[in-house]
Every structure is written in structure tokens, then in C-alpha cells.
Write a protein that holds these residues in place. Structure first.
Motif, PDB file in Angstrom:
ATOM      1  N   PHE A  40       0.618  -1.066   0.033  1.00 49.53           N
ATOM      2  CA  PHE A  40       0.071  -0.154   0.114  1.00 49.53           C
ATOM      3  C   PHE A  40       0.929   1.362   0.072  1.00 49.53           C
ATOM      4  O   PHE A  40       2.119   1.132   0.176  1.00 49.53           O
ATOM      5  N   ALA A  41       0.284   2.363  -0.184  1.00 46.14           N
ATOM      6  CA  ALA A  41       1.066   3.715  -0.386  1.00 46.14           C
ATOM      7  C   ALA A  41       0.037   4.784   0.256  1.00 46.14           C
ATOM      8  O   ALA A  41      -0.324   5.854  -0.455  1.00 46.14           O
ATOM      9  N   CYS A  42      -0.332   4.586   1.699  1.00 46.53           N
ATOM     10  CA  CYS A  42      -1.048   5.221   2.485  1.00 46.53           C
ATOM     11  C   CYS A  42      -0.720   6.493   2.638  1.00 46.53           C
ATOM     12  O   CYS A  42       0.583   6.956   2.862  1.00 46.53           O
ATOM     13  N   PRO A  43      -1.467   7.531   1.922  1.00 47.56           N
ATOM     14  CA  PRO A  43      -1.046   9.115   1.821  1.00 47.56           C
ATOM     15  C   PRO A  43      -0.555   9.442   3.217  1.00 47.56           C
ATOM     16  O   PRO A  43       0.313  10.670   3.305  1.00 47.56           O
ATOM     17  N   PHE A  44      -1.164   8.916   4.152  1.00 50.70           N
ATOM     18  CA  PHE A  44      -0.852   9.665   5.750  1.00 50.70           C
ATOM     19  C   PHE A  44       0.405   8.853   6.365  1.00 50.70           C
ATOM     20  O   PHE A  44       0.747   9.000   7.381  1.00 50.70           O
ATOM     21  N   CYS A  45       0.924   7.780   5.663  1.00 50.21           N
ATOM     22  CA  CYS A  45       1.910   7.056   6.176  1.00 50.21           C
ATOM     23  C   CYS A  45       3.300   7.986   6.692  1.00 50.21           C
ATOM     24  O   CYS A  45       3.593   8.726   5.941  1.00 50.21           O
ATOM     25  N   HIS A  46       3.642   7.720   7.826  1.00 50.16           N
ATOM     26  CA  HIS A  46       4.684   8.296   8.597  1.00 50.16           C
ATOM     27  C   HIS A  46       6.278   7.637   8.226  1.00 50.16           C
ATOM     28  O   HIS A  46       7.118   8.103   8.848  1.00 50.16           O
ATOM     29  N   ASN A  47       5.991   6.397   7.705  1.00 50.08           N
ATOM     30  CA  ASN A  47       7.086   5.570   7.433  1.00 50.08           C
ATOM     31  C   ASN A  47       7.690   5.418   6.001  1.00 50.08           C
ATOM     32  O   ASN A  47       7.919   4.452   5.558  1.00 50.08           O
ATOM     33  N   GLY A  48       7.288   6.657   5.135  1.00 51.61           N
ATOM     34  CA  GLY A  48       7.672   6.450   3.726  1.00 51.61           C
ATOM     35  C   GLY A  48       8.807   6.149   3.400  1.00 51.61           C
ATOM     36  O   GLY A  48       8.975   5.563   2.313  1.00 51.61           O
ATOM     37  N   HIS A  49       9.843   6.174   4.124  1.00 51.87           N
ATOM     38  CA  HIS A  49      11.238   5.844   3.760  1.00 51.87           C
ATOM     39  C   HIS A  49      11.437   4.204   3.843  1.00 51.87           C
ATOM     40  O   HIS A  49      12.457   3.599   3.255  1.00 51.87           O
ATOM     41  N   LEU A  50      10.386   3.476   4.143  1.00 43.19           N
ATOM     42  CA  LEU A  50      10.290   2.161   4.075  1.00 43.19           C
ATOM     43  C   LEU A  50       9.672   1.495   3.162  1.00 43.19           C
ATOM     44  O   LEU A  50       9.576   0.434   3.009  1.00 43.19           O
ATOM     45  N   LEU A  51       9.015   2.448   2.233  1.00 40.49           N
ATOM     46  CA  LEU A  51       7.917   1.830   1.539  1.00 40.49           C
ATOM     47  C   LEU A  51       8.470   1.468   0.211  1.00 40.49           C
ATOM     48  O   LEU A  51       7.515   0.943  -0.845  1.00 40.49           O
ATOM     49  N   TYR A  52       9.925   1.482  -0.328  1.00 40.69           N
ATOM     50  CA  TYR A  52      10.224   1.142  -1.669  1.00 40.69           C
ATOM     51  C   TYR A  52      10.039  -0.399  -1.839  1.00 40.69           C
ATOM     52  O   TYR A  52      10.070  -1.182  -0.944  1.00 40.69           O
ATOM     53  N   GLN A 207      -5.528   6.668  16.433  1.00 41.31           N
ATOM     54  CA  GLN A 207      -4.291   7.430  16.290  1.00 41.31           C
ATOM     55  C   GLN A 207      -4.257   8.810  15.733  1.00 41.31           C
ATOM     56  O   GLN A 207      -4.729   9.078  14.635  1.00 41.31           O
ATOM     57  N   GLN A 208      -3.364   9.609  16.300  1.00 44.28           N
ATOM     58  CA  GLN A 208      -3.258  10.848  15.833  1.00 44.28           C
ATOM     59  C   GLN A 208      -2.387  11.204  14.575  1.00 44.28           C
ATOM     60  O   GLN A 208      -1.564  10.479  14.669  1.00 44.28           O
ATOM     61  N   PHE A 209      -3.040  11.899  13.610  1.00 44.52           N
ATOM     62  CA  PHE A 209      -2.096  11.866  12.251  1.00 44.52           C
ATOM     63  C   PHE A 209      -1.117  13.046  12.467  1.00 44.52           C
ATOM     64  O   PHE A 209      -1.359  14.035  13.021  1.00 44.52           O
ATOM     65  N   GLN A 210      -0.153  12.657  11.928  1.00 44.58           N
ATOM     66  CA  GLN A 210       1.147  13.573  11.842  1.00 44.58           C
ATOM     67  C   GLN A 210       1.412  14.195  10.437  1.00 44.58           C
ATOM     68  O   GLN A 210       1.983  13.368   9.837  1.00 44.58           O
ATOM     69  N   ASN A 213       4.880  14.453   8.878  1.00 43.18           N
ATOM     70  CA  ASN A 213       5.450  13.146   8.016  1.00 43.18           C
ATOM     71  C   ASN A 213       4.841  12.506   7.214  1.00 43.18           C
ATOM     72  O   ASN A 213       5.029  11.198   6.805  1.00 43.18           O
ATOM     73  N   ALA A 214       3.685  13.037   6.746  1.00 39.76           N
ATOM     74  CA  ALA A 214       2.919  12.384   5.626  1.00 39.76           C
ATOM     75  C   ALA A 214       3.698  12.062   4.405  1.00 39.76           C
ATOM     76  O   ALA A 214       4.429  12.896   3.796  1.00 39.76           O
ATOM     77  N   LEU A 215       3.298  10.988   3.828  1.00 40.99           N
ATOM     78  CA  LEU A 215       3.746  10.504   2.488  1.00 40.99           C
ATOM     79  C   LEU A 215       3.395  11.357   1.403  1.00 40.99           C
ATOM     80  O   LEU A 215       4.136  11.762   0.622  1.00 40.99           O
ATOM     81  N   ASP A 216       2.121  11.764   1.400  1.00 42.67           N
ATOM     82  CA  ASP A 216       1.709  12.738   0.475  1.00 42.67           C
ATOM     83  C   ASP A 216       1.787  14.326   0.911  1.00 42.67           C
ATOM     84  O   ASP A 216       1.347  14.607   1.882  1.00 42.67           O
ATOM     85  N   PRO A 217       2.584  14.914   0.122  1.00 40.05           N
ATOM     86  CA  PRO A 217       2.965  16.246   0.585  1.00 40.05           C
ATOM     87  C   PRO A 217       1.700  17.116   0.594  1.00 40.05           C
ATOM     88  O   PRO A 217       1.606  18.203   1.520  1.00 40.05           O
ATOM     89  N   LEU A 219      -0.794  16.350   2.335  1.00 36.30           N
ATOM     90  CA  LEU A 219      -1.605  16.262   3.462  1.00 36.30           C
ATOM     91  C   LEU A 219      -0.621  16.908   4.458  1.00 36.30           C
ATOM     92  O   LEU A 219      -1.068  17.129   5.683  1.00 36.30           O
ATOM     93  N   THR A 220       0.653  17.571   4.052  1.00 35.25           N
ATOM     94  CA  THR A 220       1.342  18.089   5.029  1.00 35.25           C
ATOM     95  C   THR A 220       0.830  19.505   5.632  1.00 35.25           C
ATOM     96  O   THR A 220       1.187  19.867   6.815  1.00 35.25           O
ATOM     97  N   THR A 221       0.073  19.964   4.869  1.00 32.87           N
ATOM     98  CA  THR A 221      -0.880  21.357   5.674  1.00 32.87           C
ATOM     99  C   THR A 221      -2.239  20.970   6.293  1.00 32.87           C
ATOM    100  O   THR A 221      -2.805  22.045   6.516  1.00 32.87           O
ATOM    101  N   VAL A 222      -2.650  19.851   6.211  1.00 38.20           N
ATOM    102  CA  VAL A 222      -3.733  19.402   6.651  1.00 38.20           C
ATOM    103  C   VAL A 222      -3.658  19.600   8.413  1.00 38.20           C
ATOM    104  O   VAL A 222      -2.898  18.983   8.879  1.00 38.20           O
ATOM    105  N   GLN A 223      -4.729  20.364   9.006  1.00 38.07           N
ATOM    106  CA  GLN A 223      -4.689  20.406  10.357  1.00 38.07           C
ATOM    107  C   GLN A 223      -5.204  19.404  11.085  1.00 38.07           C
ATOM    108  O   GLN A 223      -6.588  18.846  10.825  1.00 38.07           O
ATOM    109  N   PRO A 224      -4.819  18.413  11.758  1.00 32.08           N
ATOM    110  CA  PRO A 224      -5.204  17.185  12.644  1.00 32.08           C
ATOM    111  C   PRO A 224      -6.302  17.602  13.457  1.00 32.08           C
ATOM    112  O   PRO A 224      -6.723  18.895  13.905  1.00 32.08           O
TER     113      PRO A 224
END
Length: 249
Positions: A40-52, A207-210, A213-217, A219-224
Motif C-alpha cells: 500500500f501507499a497510504c498518503p498519511f504514512c509516516h514511514n515513507g522511507h520504508l515503502l520502496y 491514532q493521531q495523524f502527523q 511526516n505524511a507520505l503525500d505532500p 497532507l502536510t498542511t492538513v490540520q489534525p
């Protein structure tokens, strides 16, 4: 049926290791092993560096021998080992790696997206797992779930997720279902729909969204959601599960 595992060397490799954690396995001191690759490539994933994709080399990995040496040295101080990722069940070496670590006397917890119920069943039938935390990405409607997985959800994957939920709901081990709550993807009603689909579950975690660290740029401006909003959602979910909690990652 009890599955017997062959006595062969484990060769699984890991992207990283947290040497001790009090939050990844509740009430136990645990080491956390991170695997590479995810289907998967969940846009909110905070471990994007592990997804290759598996097989692509981006940095040094930990070998199984190194991990086992560490775990032998820490026996008596550590209680448990957590397999996280990425998606651990994507690695064909997972079953044997868990078997070897169980033989050292450790509790084992698996973090999974539930897309591989066959591996999950094999490990459960072999009594190789003590705790499973499964991410439930969205309400169990195909289009919503597909969006929460970054578009990487085939019909057979969706069926697998549903099968894993059923499998874990019937299990006697500790099971946690959890959802990372993202305002752009989840309404309060969506969380209630998820809880309803997990009716009777022992534990449902919000779980609170961060965003940072979101995989999808995008979402980086979305207010949790605020802590108070998450607590209100937890209360709305409470009638359907035995326990619901809110955590900040």
C-alpha cells in the motif's frame, strides 16, 4: 492444527531497530524491528522511507545474525520483539524469523495492514504470535479503503483485509485494531462505521495523524483533529468495542 517449522537458518533483513520501547508492546519492554517494502501507499504514512519495492537498495540493512546477537545479549531485560514496517508479511522470510525469535523465549507482536491473511493464519496456527495490531485504514467500503491506501488496493486485497479482520476477531491472542485519523479522509461518522465493523473487538485505537511526516505532500498542511475531537470520536465508537483509546504517535 499446530504447524511445525523447519529448523533452518533465518536470513531476513531489516531496515532498522529500536533497541527498547515501552509503547509498541503495551506493558512490555520491547525491541522493534522494521521491514522494508509495502503493498500500500497510504498518503498519511509516516514511514515513507520504508515503502520502496523489495530488492531496491537504499541503505545498509541489519542481518538476522546481528539481530539475534542483540536479542541474546538483552534476554532478561527485553520481554518482546515487535515486527513493524513497511508491511512485514510482504517478506517471505517473516515466518522463519519469528520462529527463531520465539525460540529465544520472546513474546512476539506483529504490526500489519491485514493484506496477507494466509501468513497471518500460518503464524496464528503455529502459535508464533502473542499480539497483533492491525491497521484498519477506513470504513469497509472499497472506494474509501482504496483512497486510504493511496490507490493501491485491488479487490482481492480488500477481501484479504476483511478476511484478516475476521481471523483476528476469532483469535484468542491479544488483538488491537487501529486507525490513523486524518481529517481529509475520515469523518466522525467514518470512525463509527469502522467501530461497528469491528463490533466486539477487545481494543480499537484511534491514532493521531502527523501531517509533518505524511507520505503525500498534500497532507502536510492538513490540520489534525484536536485531542478533544478524537476523544469525542472515541466515545461515539465505545458502544461497539470493549475498549477504545486515543494515542499520539
Amino acid at each position: 492444527m499446530i504447524i511445525k517449522f523447519p529448523e533452518v537458518a533465518a536470513t531476513m533483513r531489516f531496515a532498522g531497530l529500536i533497541k527498547q520501547s515501552l509503547i509498541d508492546y503495551p506493558d512490555e519492554m520491547a525491541a522493534v524491528l522494521f521491514t522494508r517494502g509495502c503493498n500500500f501507499a497510504c498518503p498519511f504514512c509516516h514511514n515513507g522511507h520504508l515503502l520502496y519495492k523489495p530488492g531496491r537498495k537504499t541503505g545498509p540493512d541489519l542481518g538476522m545474525d546481528e539481530v539475534l546477537d542483540f536479542l541474546r545479549e538483552r534476554k532478561g531485560f527485553l520481554d518482546a520483539v515487535v515486527f513493524s514496517g513497511g508491511e512485514p508479511t510482504q517478506d517471505r522470510e517473516l515466518v522463519q524469523a519469528i520462529h527463531v525469535i520465539k525460540r529465544l523465549g520472546y513474546l512476539v507482536k506483529l504490526d500489519t495492514n491485514g493484506s496477507n491473511p494466509d501468513i497471518l493464519a500460518e503464524l496464528l496456527n503455529g502459535k508464533q504470535l502473542d499480539y497483533v495490531a492491525m491497521d484498519v485504514k477506513a470504513p469497509l467500503e472499497f472506494k474509501k479503503y482504496q483512497a486510504a491506501c493511496g490507490g493501491r488496493l485491488r479487490p482481492q486485497d480488500f477481501l484479504s483485509v476483511r478476511n484478516s479482520i475476521h481471523l483476528l476477531s476469532e483469535s484468542s491472542i491479544k488483538v488491537e485494531f487501529r486507525t490513523t485519523v486524518v481529517p481529509a479522509l475520515h469523518s466522525p461518522d467514518d470512525l463509527v462505521d469502522i467501530a461497528r465493523s469491528l463490533e466486539g473487538a477487545h481494543l480499537f485505537t484511534l491514532q493521531q495523524f502527523q501531517p509533518e511526516n505524511a507520505l503525500d505532500p498534500a497532507l502536510t498542511t492538513v490540520q489534525p483533529y484536536t485531542q478533544g475531537q478524537l476523544e469525542e470520536m472515541a466515545q461515539a465508537c465505545a458502544p461497539y468495542v470493549q475498549k477504545v483509546r486515543v494515542v499520539n504517535l
